[in-house]
Design a protein around this motif. Sequence first.
Motif, PDB file in Angstrom:
ATOM      1  N   LEU A   1       0.830  -1.201   0.000  1.00 44.72           N
ATOM      2  CA  LEU A   1       0.000   0.000   0.000  1.00 44.72           C
ATOM      3  C   LEU A   1       0.866   1.253   0.000  1.00 44.72           C
ATOM      4  N   PRO A   2       0.563   2.209  -0.847  1.00 42.14           N
ATOM      5  CA  PRO A   2       1.311   3.475  -0.829  1.00 42.14           C
ATOM      6  C   PRO A   2       0.898   4.316   0.371  1.00 42.14           C
ATOM      7  N   PRO A   3       1.735   5.258   0.784  1.00 39.73           N
ATOM      8  CA  PRO A   3       1.336   6.139   1.878  1.00 39.73           C
ATOM      9  C   PRO A   3       0.027   6.854   1.544  1.00 39.73           C
ATOM     10  N   GLY A   4      -0.889   6.813   2.487  1.00 33.29           N
ATOM     11  CA  GLY A   4      -2.185   7.433   2.231  1.00 33.29           C
ATOM     12  C   GLY A   4      -3.214   6.954   3.225  1.00 33.29           C
TER      13      GLY A   4
ATOM     14  N   SER B   1      -5.264   3.762   7.730  1.00 34.90           N
ATOM     15  CA  SER B   1      -6.420   3.101   8.337  1.00 34.90           C
ATOM     16  C   SER B   1      -6.062   1.686   8.791  1.00 34.90           C
ATOM     17  N   LEU B   2      -5.299   0.961   7.967  1.00 35.64           N
ATOM     18  CA  LEU B   2      -4.900  -0.391   8.345  1.00 35.64           C
ATOM     19  C   LEU B   2      -3.978  -0.365   9.558  1.00 35.64           C
ATOM     20  N   LEU B   3      -3.042   0.591   9.589  1.00 32.89           N
ATOM     21  CA  LEU B   3      -2.156   0.711  10.746  1.00 32.89           C
ATOM     22  C   LEU B   3      -2.944   1.078  11.996  1.00 32.89           C
ATOM     23  N   ASP B   4      -3.915   1.989  11.857  1.00 30.65           N
ATOM     24  CA  ASP B   4      -4.741   2.355  13.008  1.00 30.65           C
ATOM     25  C   ASP B   4      -5.509   1.146  13.529  1.00 30.65           C
ATOM     26  N   LEU B   5      -5.980   0.308  12.601  1.00 33.21           N
ATOM     27  CA  LEU B   5      -6.726  -0.887  13.008  1.00 33.21           C
ATOM     28  C   LEU B   5      -5.829  -1.871  13.748  1.00 33.21           C
ATOM     29  N   THR B   6      -4.649  -2.156  13.205  1.00 32.93           N
ATOM     30  CA  THR B   6      -3.753  -3.126  13.836  1.00 32.93           C
ATOM     31  C   THR B   6      -3.161  -2.599  15.148  1.00 32.93           C
ATOM     32  N   HIS B   7      -3.106  -1.274  15.301  1.00 35.96           N
ATOM     33  CA  HIS B   7      -2.555  -0.678  16.516  1.00 35.96           C
ATOM     34  C   HIS B   7      -3.638  -0.236  17.495  1.00 35.96           C
ATOM     35  N   SER B   8      -4.890  -0.565  17.203  1.00 36.55           N
ATOM     36  CA  SER B   8      -5.985  -0.151  18.074  1.00 36.55           C
ATOM     37  C   SER B   8      -5.950  -0.925  19.385  1.00 36.55           C
ATOM     38  N   ARG B   9      -6.628  -0.379  20.387  1.00 42.27           N
ATOM     39  CA  ARG B   9      -6.669  -1.034  21.693  1.00 42.27           C
ATOM     40  C   ARG B   9      -7.391  -2.370  21.623  1.00 42.27           C
ATOM     41  N   LEU B  10      -8.473  -2.441  20.817  1.00 42.00           N
ATOM     42  CA  LEU B  10      -9.205  -3.702  20.676  1.00 42.00           C
ATOM     43  C   LEU B  10      -8.315  -4.776  20.074  1.00 42.00           C
ATOM     44  N   ALA B  11      -7.574  -4.422  19.020  1.00 43.45           N
ATOM     45  CA  ALA B  11      -6.677  -5.397  18.403  1.00 43.45           C
ATOM     46  C   ALA B  11      -5.597  -5.842  19.383  1.00 43.45           C
ATOM     47  N   ALA B  12      -5.102  -4.906  20.197  1.00 43.56           N
ATOM     48  CA  ALA B  12      -4.078  -5.253  21.184  1.00 43.56           C
ATOM     49  C   ALA B  12      -4.600  -6.272  22.181  1.00 43.56           C
ATOM     50  N   TRP B  13      -5.861  -6.117  22.594  1.00 44.60           N
ATOM     51  CA  TRP B  13      -6.436  -7.079  23.534  1.00 44.60           C
ATOM     52  C   TRP B  13      -6.706  -8.418  22.866  1.00 44.60           C
ATOM     53  N   LEU B  14      -7.185  -8.399  21.627  1.00 50.99           N
ATOM     54  CA  LEU B  14      -7.497  -9.652  20.943  1.00 50.99           C
ATOM     55  C   LEU B  14      -6.252 -10.488  20.692  1.00 50.99           C
ATOM     56  N   VAL B  15      -5.111  -9.834  20.430  1.00 47.20           N
ATOM     57  CA  VAL B  15      -3.880 -10.583  20.168  1.00 47.20           C
ATOM     58  C   VAL B  15      -3.037 -10.743  21.435  1.00 47.20           C
ATOM     59  N   PHE B  16      -3.596 -10.361  22.593  1.00 49.44           N
ATOM     60  CA  PHE B  16      -2.921 -10.673  23.851  1.00 49.44           C
ATOM     61  C   PHE B  16      -2.995 -12.189  24.023  1.00 49.44           C
ATOM     62  N   PRO B  17      -1.859 -12.893  24.088  1.00 44.54           N
ATOM     63  CA  PRO B  17      -1.869 -14.355  23.996  1.00 44.54           C
ATOM     64  C   PRO B  17      -2.857 -15.080  24.906  1.00 44.54           C
ATOM     65  N   PRO B  18      -2.953 -14.761  26.216  1.00 49.65           N
ATOM     66  CA  PRO B  18      -3.942 -15.479  27.029  1.00 49.65           C
ATOM     67  C   PRO B  18      -5.379 -15.278  26.568  1.00 49.65           C
ATOM     68  N   VAL B  19      -5.708 -14.076  26.107  1.00 50.61           N
ATOM     69  CA  VAL B  19      -7.066 -13.814  25.615  1.00 50.61           C
ATOM     70  C   VAL B  19      -7.332 -14.629  24.349  1.00 50.61           C
TER      71      VAL B  19
END
Length: 277
Positions: free
Chosen positions: A105-108, A113-131
């Motif tokens: 993806l080019p800068p834009g 949006s994809l970076l914001d999604l992967t760095h969101s708090r929800l994503a952080a909790w979902l990929v927390f290994p015990p969760v």
Amino acid sequence: MIIAHTDQTPAVGPDLFAYGLASAGIAAAIAYWWAAGRLLRRGDTWPRWRKISFTAGSAGVAWVALSALPGEPFAAHMLEHLILGMAAPLLLILARPFTLVLRVLPPGTARRSLLDLTHSRLAAWLVFPPVAALLDLGGLWLLYRTELFAAVQHHLFWHAVMHAHVLAAGLLFTFSVCQLDPVRHRRNLPLRGATLLAAGAAHAVLARTLYATPPPGTAFTTADLQTGAQIMYYGGDMVEAALAAVLAASWYQAAARTRHRRPRTHSPRTASTRAGP
């Protein structure tokens, strides 16, 4: 896709969800190869083995969706579980699809949006290994140790939901343990390793219980039940061993980078020797 009814008269055949799942797997593989080819055309590199890995994972998903897998109903179902929930997710995650998308993806707006999604708090909790482990293994215990498994077999929609959960939970757990793609908070190796060990133990215990007792509300033959439990037990061990190898490789690479960045120091004795009398 196989639907194993509790009266032991399985209905075998693809449904609308099966075609959709197979189409999604094929489309993902095509998109992956296109993105990798775009990198190569602009002079960047992308390992060939990652393309092969993603293709194999996508093919596994399509095969489970459309094929009548061998064996009696419960054994065939467990083979589906092993491929869809464990082997295919590992092959897909090893290919680092999010990293590939971010590089293409080019800068834009889309990339941000994809970076914001992967760095969101929800994503952080979902990929927390015990969760992620709880969502994956907890769902399997709920499925096989309650009457839920017997209930979903008679309804194509809920059977489709079950398969979608197995695939999504397997992808989430594998992603959380490997953490090869960029995430907001990269968890340390001891936490990921301990989570993998705990999840492997829970998976093995579940397989042992199924070897002795069928899911409530079902009436599989003893031979079918035991074969399915063995597929779950030994097949799960193989995939978990592969995950452990990925963790070990990550630890080795991290240690090598640390040694490379560490400045070289000399002992006073060595320094005085080099300085001469």
